[in-house]
Design a protein around this motif. Structure first.
Motif, mmCIF file in Angstrom:
data_model
loop_
_atom_site.group_PDB
_atom_site.id
_atom_site.type_symbol
_atom_site.label_atom_id
_atom_site.label_comp_id
_atom_site.label_asym_id
_atom_site.label_seq_id
_atom_site.Cartn_x
_atom_site.Cartn_y
_atom_site.Cartn_z
ATOM 1 N N VAL A 51 -33.876 3.557 -40.511
ATOM 2 C CA VAL A 51 -34.109 4.114 -39.169
ATOM 3 C C VAL A 51 -34.722 3.022 -38.285
ATOM 4 N N ARG A 52 -35.657 2.277 -38.839
ATOM 5 C CA ARG A 52 -36.317 1.212 -38.069
ATOM 6 C C ARG A 52 -35.280 0.171 -37.627
ATOM 7 N N GLN A 53 -34.521 -0.337 -38.583
ATOM 8 C CA GLN A 53 -33.598 -1.431 -38.251
ATOM 9 C C GLN A 53 -32.448 -0.950 -37.363
ATOM 10 N N GLN A 56 -33.748 -0.171 -33.832
ATOM 11 C CA GLN A 56 -34.072 -1.411 -33.091
ATOM 12 C C GLN A 56 -32.783 -2.093 -32.630
ATOM 13 N N HIS A 57 -31.802 -2.029 -33.510
ATOM 14 C CA HIS A 57 -30.516 -2.646 -33.189
ATOM 15 C C HIS A 57 -29.872 -1.909 -32.008
ATOM 16 N N ALA A 58 -29.895 -0.557 -32.062
ATOM 17 C CA ALA A 58 -29.322 0.239 -30.958
ATOM 18 C C ALA A 58 -30.046 -0.078 -29.648
ATOM 19 N N ASN A 151 -25.405 -12.691 -37.722
ATOM 20 C CA ASN A 151 -26.353 -11.774 -38.359
ATOM 21 C C ASN A 151 -25.663 -10.462 -38.767
ATOM 22 N N GLN A 152 -24.631 -10.069 -37.994
ATOM 23 C CA GLN A 152 -24.114 -8.713 -38.174
ATOM 24 C C GLN A 152 -22.903 -8.617 -39.097
ATOM 25 N N VAL A 153 -22.175 -9.728 -39.282
ATOM 26 C CA VAL A 153 -21.032 -9.655 -40.202
ATOM 27 C C VAL A 153 -21.497 -9.239 -41.616
ATOM 28 N N MET A 212 -34.663 -17.913 -32.369
ATOM 29 C CA MET A 212 -35.718 -16.923 -32.686
ATOM 30 C C MET A 212 -35.129 -15.551 -32.982
ATOM 31 N N MET A 213 -33.924 -15.289 -32.454
ATOM 32 C CA MET A 213 -33.304 -13.966 -32.670
ATOM 33 C C MET A 213 -33.234 -13.584 -34.143
ATOM 34 N N PHE A 214 -33.105 -14.600 -35.028
ATOM 35 C CA PHE A 214 -32.918 -14.316 -36.458
ATOM 36 C C PHE A 214 -34.196 -13.819 -37.126
ATOM 37 N N ASP A 220 -42.561 -15.299 -43.688
ATOM 38 C CA ASP A 220 -43.349 -14.408 -42.822
ATOM 39 C C ASP A 220 -42.640 -13.090 -42.535
ATOM 40 N N SER A 221 -41.512 -12.874 -43.178
ATOM 41 C CA SER A 221 -40.726 -11.667 -42.888
ATOM 42 C C SER A 221 -41.244 -10.497 -43.725
ATOM 43 N N THR A 222 -41.679 -9.451 -43.043
ATOM 44 C CA THR A 222 -42.291 -8.310 -43.734
ATOM 45 C C THR A 222 -41.261 -7.516 -44.544
ATOM 46 N N HIS A 223 -40.077 -7.352 -43.976
ATOM 47 C CA HIS A 223 -39.163 -6.365 -44.549
ATOM 48 C C HIS A 223 -38.053 -6.957 -45.408
ATOM 49 N N SER A 224 -37.886 -8.297 -45.364
ATOM 50 C CA SER A 224 -36.702 -8.888 -46.013
ATOM 51 C C SER A 224 -36.572 -8.529 -47.488
ATOM 52 N N GLY A 225 -37.702 -8.606 -48.234
ATOM 53 C CA GLY A 225 -37.633 -8.390 -49.686
ATOM 54 C C GLY A 225 -37.050 -7.031 -50.000
ATOM 55 N N ILE A 232 -29.450 -3.791 -47.832
ATOM 56 C CA ILE A 232 -29.277 -3.702 -46.374
ATOM 57 C C ILE A 232 -29.077 -5.116 -45.827
ATOM 58 N N LYS A 233 -30.007 -6.002 -46.178
ATOM 59 C CA LYS A 233 -29.865 -7.398 -45.758
ATOM 60 C C LYS A 233 -29.166 -8.170 -46.868
ATOM 61 N N ARG A 234 -28.074 -8.820 -46.548
ATOM 62 C CA ARG A 234 -27.344 -9.589 -47.565
ATOM 63 C C ARG A 234 -27.743 -11.052 -47.524
ATOM 64 N N GLU A 282 -44.533 -18.448 -29.070
ATOM 65 C CA GLU A 282 -43.696 -17.873 -27.997
ATOM 66 C C GLU A 282 -42.956 -16.640 -28.529
ATOM 67 N N PHE A 283 -42.393 -16.751 -29.741
ATOM 68 C CA PHE A 283 -41.646 -15.622 -30.316
ATOM 69 C C PHE A 283 -42.514 -14.356 -30.364
ATOM 70 N N TRP A 284 -43.721 -14.471 -30.938
ATOM 71 C CA TRP A 284 -44.553 -13.276 -31.118
ATOM 72 C C TRP A 284 -45.038 -12.723 -29.777
ATOM 73 N N LYS A 285 -45.254 -13.644 -28.809
ATOM 74 C CA LYS A 285 -45.635 -13.163 -27.466
ATOM 75 C C LYS A 285 -44.524 -12.286 -26.902
ATOM 76 N N VAL A 286 -43.300 -12.792 -27.000
ATOM 77 C CA VAL A 286 -42.167 -12.046 -26.437
ATOM 78 C C VAL A 286 -41.981 -10.724 -27.195
ATOM 79 N N VAL A 287 -42.083 -10.786 -28.533
ATOM 80 C CA VAL A 287 -41.921 -9.561 -29.334
ATOM 81 C C VAL A 287 -43.002 -8.542 -28.956
ATOM 82 N N ASN A 288 -44.202 -9.049 -28.671
ATOM 83 C CA ASN A 288 -45.305 -8.127 -28.381
ATOM 84 C C ASN A 288 -45.457 -7.795 -26.898
HETATM 85 N N1 3HC Z 1 -36.901 -9.609 -31.769
HETATM 86 C C1 3HC Z 1 -37.811 -8.632 -31.851
HETATM 87 N N2 3HC Z 1 -38.434 -8.311 -33.020
HETATM 88 C C2 3HC Z 1 -38.078 -9.002 -34.118
HETATM 89 C C3 3HC Z 1 -37.113 -10.013 -34.093
HETATM 90 C C4 3HC Z 1 -36.515 -10.329 -32.850
HETATM 91 N N3 3HC Z 1 -35.606 -11.286 -32.704
HETATM 92 N N4 3HC Z 1 -36.976 -10.517 -35.342
HETATM 93 C C5 3HC Z 1 -37.835 -9.842 -36.117
HETATM 94 N N5 3HC Z 1 -38.512 -8.928 -35.382
HETATM 95 C C6 3HC Z 1 -39.557 -8.029 -35.817
HETATM 96 C C7 3HC Z 1 -39.052 -7.044 -36.861
HETATM 97 O O1 3HC Z 1 -38.459 -5.928 -36.230
HETATM 98 C C8 3HC Z 1 -40.326 -6.702 -37.608
HETATM 99 O O2 3HC Z 1 -41.109 -5.830 -36.815
HETATM 100 P P1 3HC Z 1 -41.433 -4.297 -37.292
HETATM 101 O O3 3HC Z 1 -42.071 -4.385 -38.636
HETATM 102 O O4 3HC Z 1 -42.323 -3.760 -36.233
HETATM 103 O O5 3HC Z 1 -40.125 -3.590 -37.339
HETATM 104 C C9 3HC Z 1 -41.070 -8.023 -37.589
HETATM 105 O O6 3HC Z 1 -40.535 -8.779 -36.497
HETATM 106 C C10 3HC Z 1 -40.923 -8.817 -38.880
HETATM 107 O O7 3HC Z 1 -39.576 -9.262 -39.046
HETATM 108 P P2 3HC Z 1 -38.711 -9.017 -40.368
HETATM 109 O O8 3HC Z 1 -37.966 -10.263 -40.669
HETATM 110 O O9 3HC Z 1 -39.566 -8.457 -41.448
HETATM 111 O O10 3HC Z 1 -37.719 -7.864 -39.839
HETATM 112 P P3 3HC Z 1 -36.280 -7.476 -40.369
HETATM 113 O O11 3HC Z 1 -36.200 -7.601 -41.863
HETATM 114 O O12 3HC Z 1 -35.933 -6.174 -39.765
HETATM 115 O O13 3HC Z 1 -35.323 -8.632 -39.757
HETATM 116 C C11 3HC Z 1 -33.643 -8.721 -38.028
HETATM 117 C C12 3HC Z 1 -35.142 -8.742 -38.347
HETATM 118 C C13 3HC Z 1 -32.992 -9.940 -38.643
HETATM 119 C C14 3HC Z 1 -33.467 -8.717 -36.521
HETATM 120 C C15 3HC Z 1 -33.025 -7.445 -38.670
HETATM 121 O O14 3HC Z 1 -33.724 -6.291 -38.254
HETATM 122 C C16 3HC Z 1 -31.587 -7.218 -38.347
HETATM 123 O O15 3HC Z 1 -30.716 -7.873 -38.905
HETATM 124 N N6 3HC Z 1 -31.286 -6.264 -37.455
HETATM 125 C C17 3HC Z 1 -29.941 -5.863 -37.109
HETATM 126 C C18 3HC Z 1 -29.366 -6.701 -36.029
HETATM 127 C C19 3HC Z 1 -30.129 -6.608 -34.737
HETATM 128 O O16 3HC Z 1 -30.928 -5.716 -34.493
HETATM 129 N N7 3HC Z 1 -29.880 -7.538 -33.845
HETATM 130 C C20 3HC Z 1 -30.523 -7.567 -32.553
HETATM 131 C C21 3HC Z 1 -29.698 -8.264 -31.615
HETATM 132 S S1 3HC Z 1 -28.390 -7.192 -31.106
HETATM 133 C C22 3HC Z 1 -27.582 -8.065 -30.073
HETATM 134 O O17 3HC Z 1 -27.854 -9.191 -30.051
HETATM 135 C C23 3HC Z 1 -26.603 -7.371 -29.181
HETATM 136 C C24 3HC Z 1 -25.415 -8.212 -28.922
HETATM 137 O O18 3HC Z 1 -24.599 -7.506 -28.081
HETATM 138 C C25 3HC Z 1 -25.651 -9.533 -28.396
#
Ligand code: 3HC
Length: 344
Positions: A51-53, A56-58, A151-153, A212-214, A220-225, A232-234, A282-288
């Motif tokens: 649901v989280r991933q 967030q993607h949607a 990332n999505q393939v 930074m999108m990746f 430092d990735s909380t959810h990858s493991g 889910i993540k390949r 910069e990444f964490w500032k933007v995320v937050n």
């Molecule tokens: N932007 C914002 N937050 C991010 C981020 C980013 N680029 N990368 C990581 N984060 C967040 C995570 O959501 C997580 O926060 P949370 O615990 O509050 O949910 C935290 O940083 C730690 O990161 P993790 O590596 O542990 O998080 P994930 O395992 O979920 O990996 C991800 C992050 C690779 C983005 C993964 O969620 C993923 O593959 N998601 C599916 C694809 C997606 O959402 N892509 C977004 C872009 S969509 C797009 O680009 C549209 C197109 O039309 C261009």
């Protein structure tokens, strides 16, 4: 009293054992690469991470319509306007497939949208940067959609059926988006010196935010493991980032553009490009919430949602009326359809 507490403890043990064996069976299905479907038993943690991933993607797809949407009227020709309009519309469609996939896990669209609008849910950091020039639209298609595809393939093979199936169609459309972006940048690079300079300036601004999108480094990735264990993540954040750099360098060379990273160098031993350090502050500032456009993106999203309320209400009233009419038509035909030819 003693018997009751003994029973409670025994029940708890049995429940734990049942749940452990269900979890083992679930993990065995994941290892056999079977798809998990909405009606199947799944651990709460699996549901939660999906649901989280997925949401967030949607949200990223829907917020991602904003930086480009503002350029539809300013695109330099009718053809470019039509293409950009179609692309932005596709992103809205991606949001809808993904919200629908998330809904199969028992959350409602309203809950998901509320989480975005209240700032509880994240969306991709990349959409908090400004689109200052027409070249930005090309660079977004080439790099941002290119990174999204990378990332999505692998997500097309993710263990959850509805997410994997949504990703197949999304990836096909994203590859058109990437090509339209490359085509814009290519046209600029073949044009006047000022046009090529515009493309280079845009690449300079978007390169690092795209990397930074990746997401954070794997360490430092909380959810990858857990996401990897659940199928889910390949590929990890760092593996995908490296693959993206490796394919993009040759494309930049073809365009005659310079990637703004003095540390970028081919490492023959690793068979990959080495590249410089990402600015994680910069990444964490933007995320937050402190990126250049976080505030305006959210304001625009919320006001689009509010301004569109009457459309949703009208569409749902229309759907109710149609369903009532269809029911009435079935009821009117009922004596004919329930006619029993054998008895007659
Ligand atoms: N932007 C914002 N937050 C991010 C981020 C980013 N680029 N990368 C990581 N984060 C967040 C995570 O959501 C997580 O926060 P949370 O615990 O509050 O949910 C935290 O940083 C730690 O990161 P993790 O590596 O542990 O998080 P994930 O395992 O979920 O990996 C991800 C992050 C690779 C983005 C993964 O969620 C993923 O593959 N998601 C599916 C694809 C997606 O959402 N892509 C977004 C872009 S969509 C797009 O680009 C549209 C197109 O039309 C261009």
């Amino acid at each position: 009293m003693y018997t009751q507490s003994f029973d409670t403890q025994t029940n708890a043990k049995v429940e734990r054992a049942n749940s452990d064996s269900r979890e083992d069976a679930f993990l065995a299905r994941i290892r056999r690469d079977e798809k998990i479907e909405p009606q199947d038993w799944m651990p709460d943690a699996y549901k939660k991470t999906l649901v989280r991933q997925i949401s967030q993607h949607a949200h990223s797809e829907v917020v991602g319509m904003l930086p480009e949407g503002g350029w539809i009227t300013r695109a330099p020709s009718l053809k470019r306007k039509e293409i950009l309009l179609a692309k932005v519309q596709d992103e809205g469609g991606h949001g809808l497939y993904l919200y629908s996939a998330a809904e199969t896990l028992g959350v409602t669209r309203d809950e998901l949208v509320d989480a975005l609008h209240s700032g509880k849910a994240k969306y991709s950091s990349i959409f908090n940067y400004e689109t200052k020039t027409w070249a930005d639209i090309g660079i977004i298609g080439w790099l941002v959609d290119g990174a999204a595809i990378m990332n999505q393939v692998p997500l097309c093979r993710c263990s959850y059926g509805p997410y994997a199936r949504a990703m197949i169609r999304i990836c096909k459309e994203e590859s058109f988006h990437q090509r339209q972006g490359f085509d814009i940048v290519h046209a600029l690079c073949k044009g006047a010196a000022a046009q090529k300079a515009m493309a280079q300036e845009s690449l300079n601004r978007w390169w690092w935010p795209t990397l930074m999108m990746f997401g954070p480094h794997d360490s430092d990735s909380t959810h990858s493991g857990q996401a990897a264990e659940y199928g889910i993540k390949r590929l990890s954040n760092d593996e995908l980032r490296q693959k993206f750099v490796d394919v993009t360098v040759a494309q930049a060379e073809f365009l005659g553009l310079t990637i703004p990273d003095p540390a970028l160098v081919w490492n023959a031993e690793r068979g990959h490009y080495d590249f410089g350090s990402i600015d994680w502050d910069e990444f964490w500032k933007v995320v937050n919430g402190e990126g250049p456009c976080n505030e305006s993106r959210m304001q625009d999203r919320v006001s689009a949602f509010e301004n569109g309320r009457w459309v949703r209400e009208a569409a749902s009233a229309h759907a109710t009326k149609r369903a009532e009419r269809a029911l009435a038509a079935v009821a009117a035909k009922a004596p004919v359809t329930t006619h029993d030819p054998v008895a007659a």
